[in-house]
Every structure is written in structure tokens, then in C-alpha cells.
Design an enzyme around this catalytic site. Structure first.
Site, PDB file in Angstrom:
ATOM      1  N   ASP A  85     -86.717 -21.782  26.892  1.00 14.24           N
ATOM      2  CA  ASP A  85     -87.419 -20.797  26.072  1.00 14.24           C
ATOM      3  C   ASP A  85     -88.851 -20.601  26.565  1.00 14.24           C
ATOM      4  OD1 ASP A  85     -86.196 -19.255  24.161  1.00 14.24           O
ATOM      5  OD2 ASP A  85     -86.187 -20.804  22.620  1.00 14.24           O
ATOM      6  N   LYS A  91     -76.118 -15.582  21.973  1.00 13.26           N
ATOM      7  CA  LYS A  91     -76.499 -16.412  23.111  1.00 13.26           C
ATOM      8  C   LYS A  91     -75.294 -17.222  23.616  1.00 13.26           C
ATOM      9  CE  LYS A  91     -81.282 -16.481  21.592  1.00 13.26           C
ATOM     10  NZ  LYS A  91     -82.335 -17.130  20.794  1.00 13.26           N
ATOM     11  N   GLN A 136     -83.353 -22.786  18.076  1.00 16.54           N
ATOM     12  CA  GLN A 136     -83.546 -21.468  17.456  1.00 16.54           C
ATOM     13  C   GLN A 136     -84.641 -21.543  16.389  1.00 16.54           C
ATOM     14  OE1 GLN A 136     -81.987 -18.505  18.399  1.00 16.54           O
ATOM     15  NE2 GLN A 136     -83.423 -17.579  16.985  1.00 16.54           N
TER      16      GLN A 136
END
Length: 300
Positions: free
Chosen positions: A128, A61, A105
């Protein structure tokens, strides 16, 4: 035995190529923002602990951000960080005007309550798409979430860019996780598909999957969906990434999806490979969400 190209009928959906196209579209827009406003999108990537797979994803990422000109803010916290400290960090990022997206994460260590942490992220920076407000809006007719979850959004983008009709089609989603299964079924519903969810308590999953024009496999079970479960000509999007042991590989394992690719590719009309299908799209959609978040703020 792997199928030889001659008996392979399915068109392979090349997620890597589609993601590459999207990334260059994003890079152009980032450059435009930078030239016009002197500002670039910023993404904070927060990782707790040292899980190998999580570190791999996070590095991917961060690298992808650099490639398209998005500024990456790296937050690496120790495994034993108290939940309160992590939430304080999230609040700091919420109030930092250079950060337009915040990604924590998952999974988090056991002592940290995931719901508390995700709920602390500002809905305007929830790239997200996991904030309950964003998921709630996704579930409601006539409401638009600020961000769609990256993997589900990537799945639909692959269908759309491959010219696959969604409206009125029968779609079966295998799996019901918060990260993929549930939101992808909501997205398909928004796109006017007739959606069925197959999960661990479903009776006769094979019969249900066999009726699907579109199959989204997100169960986390290696090669669970066999070739003869697929309706001829169906579109198969395989979200699964499962490591199976393979002594012939240097790593000792290879990645396979939730669908038996060799078999299904003889029956399906379209199919995504693993790796190289959905994975690259997830990262591309994260970059897209970060850019969209920045565009709402920069130049307003």
C-alpha cells in the site's frame, strides 16, 4: 443537464481500459515467474469488521489477484479483534515467505491505532506504500521508496499513458490525505511539476485551481470543483467517489466525483470519469506492487 457528446471537448481518460492493459502485462509476468521459478506472487488482504464499502473493495482486490494469477491470502477478522491480535497476525504474515505483499484495509475500527498496525508491516511487503519509511523516502530527493501508494501511482500512470506532460507544469492537488492528497503531491514534485495543495483552509481555491495545467481532485466533496474553475485544456484526474441519492437507480444512489463532470468536460483537455477512471487503476497498481515485491525475492 448532462452534456451531449457534441459539446464535449475533453478527451475521456478511460481508466478501465488502461487498467486492463496493465493487468494483462502483470498476468504475463506472473506466468513467466511461475514457469521459470515455480513460484507466484502472494498478497495477504486483511479486513477487520463488516463495513460494506470495505468488503466491496476487498472482494475486488481478491478477485483481481485471481485474474492475474497472484495468490491471495484472505484474513478476515472480527470487528472487536484486539489491536495486539491484529499486530500478531501482521507479524505472522511478515515472516511467511509465500506472502510478498500485505494490505490492511482502512479504515480500522476506532479501538485500533492505525499507525501501530501500518508500522508493523514489513517495509518489504508494504504494497500500500503507507509505511512511514516508504512515505519518508517518497518525500526526499534522491531516495526511492520500495513501494508507491497505489492511488497516487495510478493517477500518474494515467497522465503518463495519456501522453500528458508533467515536467514544468502547474499541478494543483485538492485534498491532503495520507492516502491520496499528500503522496500524489510528492509524486508530482518528483516528476518536476510545480505543485500547489488546496485544502479546507485555503483562501479562494477557485483562483488557484484555475491556474492549473493538471488538477488532481481528492477532497471527498461531491462536485465541489465546477466547470468554470478549470483552465481550458487542463488535465483533470478525479479521485473522488461520492454517493449522491438518485431515486431513478435501483440502489437509490449513484457515484459522482469531486469534479462536476458534465461542466468540466466541456472545458478540460483530458478528464477521468467517475466511476471508471482512477478506481480500476488503484487495484492495478496494487497488483503491480505485489508483483514487484515478489520479483525482489523470487529468483534472487
Amino acid at each position: 443537464m448532462a452534456s451531449s457528446p457534441s459539446d464535449q471537448t475533453a478527451k475521456i481518460i478511460d481508466g478501465k481500459a488502461v487498467a486492463h492493459t496493465i493487468r494483462s502485462e502483470i498476468a504475463d509476468e506472473v506466468r513467466h515467474l511461475s514457469e521459470k521459478h515455480g513460484k507466484v506472487p502472494g498478497l495477504a488482504v486483511v479486513i477487520v469488521g463488516v463495513r460494506k464499502d470495505s468488503q466491496t473493495y476487498v472482494n475486488m482486490k481478491r478477485k483481481a489477484c485471481a485474474e492475474v494469477g497472484i495468490k491471495s491470502f484472505d484474513v478476515d477478522l472480527p470487528e472487536d479483534v484486539p489491536e495486539a491480535d491484529l499486530i500478531t497476525k501482521v507479524h505472522e504474515l511478515n515472516s511467511d515467505p509465500e506472502v510478498h505483499g500485505i494490505l490492511v484495509q482502512l479504515p480500522l475500527p476506532k479501538h485500533i491505532n492505525e499507525e501501530n498496525v501500518l508500522g508493523a508491516i514489513s517495509i518489504d511487503k508494504d504494497v500500500d506504500g503507507f509505511h512511514p519509511l516508504n512515505i519518508g523516502k517518497l518525500a526526499m530527493k534522491g531516495r526511492e521508496p520500495l513501494f508507491l501508494p497505489c492511488t497516487p501511482k495510478g493517477c500518474l500512470e494515467l497522465l503518463v499513458r495519456s501522453g500528458i506532460k508533467i515536467k514544468g507544469q502547474r499541478a494543483v492537488v485538492v485534498g491532503r490525505s495520507n492516502i491520496v492528497g499528500l503522496p500524489v503531491s510528492l509524486l508530482l514534485l518528483k516528476a518536476d511539476a510545480t505543485v500547489t495543495t488546496v485544502h479546507s483552509h485555503t483562501k479562494d481555491p477557485e483562483a488557484i485551481i484555475k491556474e492549473a495545467d493538471i488538477v488532481i481532485a481528492a477532497a471527498g466533496q461531491a462536485c465541489m470543483i465546477k466547470g468554470d474553475w478549470i483552465k481550458p485544456g487542463a488535465a483533470v484526474i478525479d479521485v473522488g467517489t461520492n454517493a449522491v441519492s438518485d431515486p431513478s437507480r435501483k440502489s437509490g444512489y449513484r457515484l459522482v466525483g469531486d469534479v462536476d463532470f458534465a461542466e468540466a468536460s466541456k472545458v478540460a483537455g483530458f478528464i477521468t470519469p467517475v466511476p471508471g477512471g482512477v478506481g480500476p487503476m488503484t487495484v492495478a497498481m496494487l497488483l503491480r506492487n505485489t508483483l514487484d515485491g515478489a520479483k525482489r525475492v523470487i529468483g534472487q
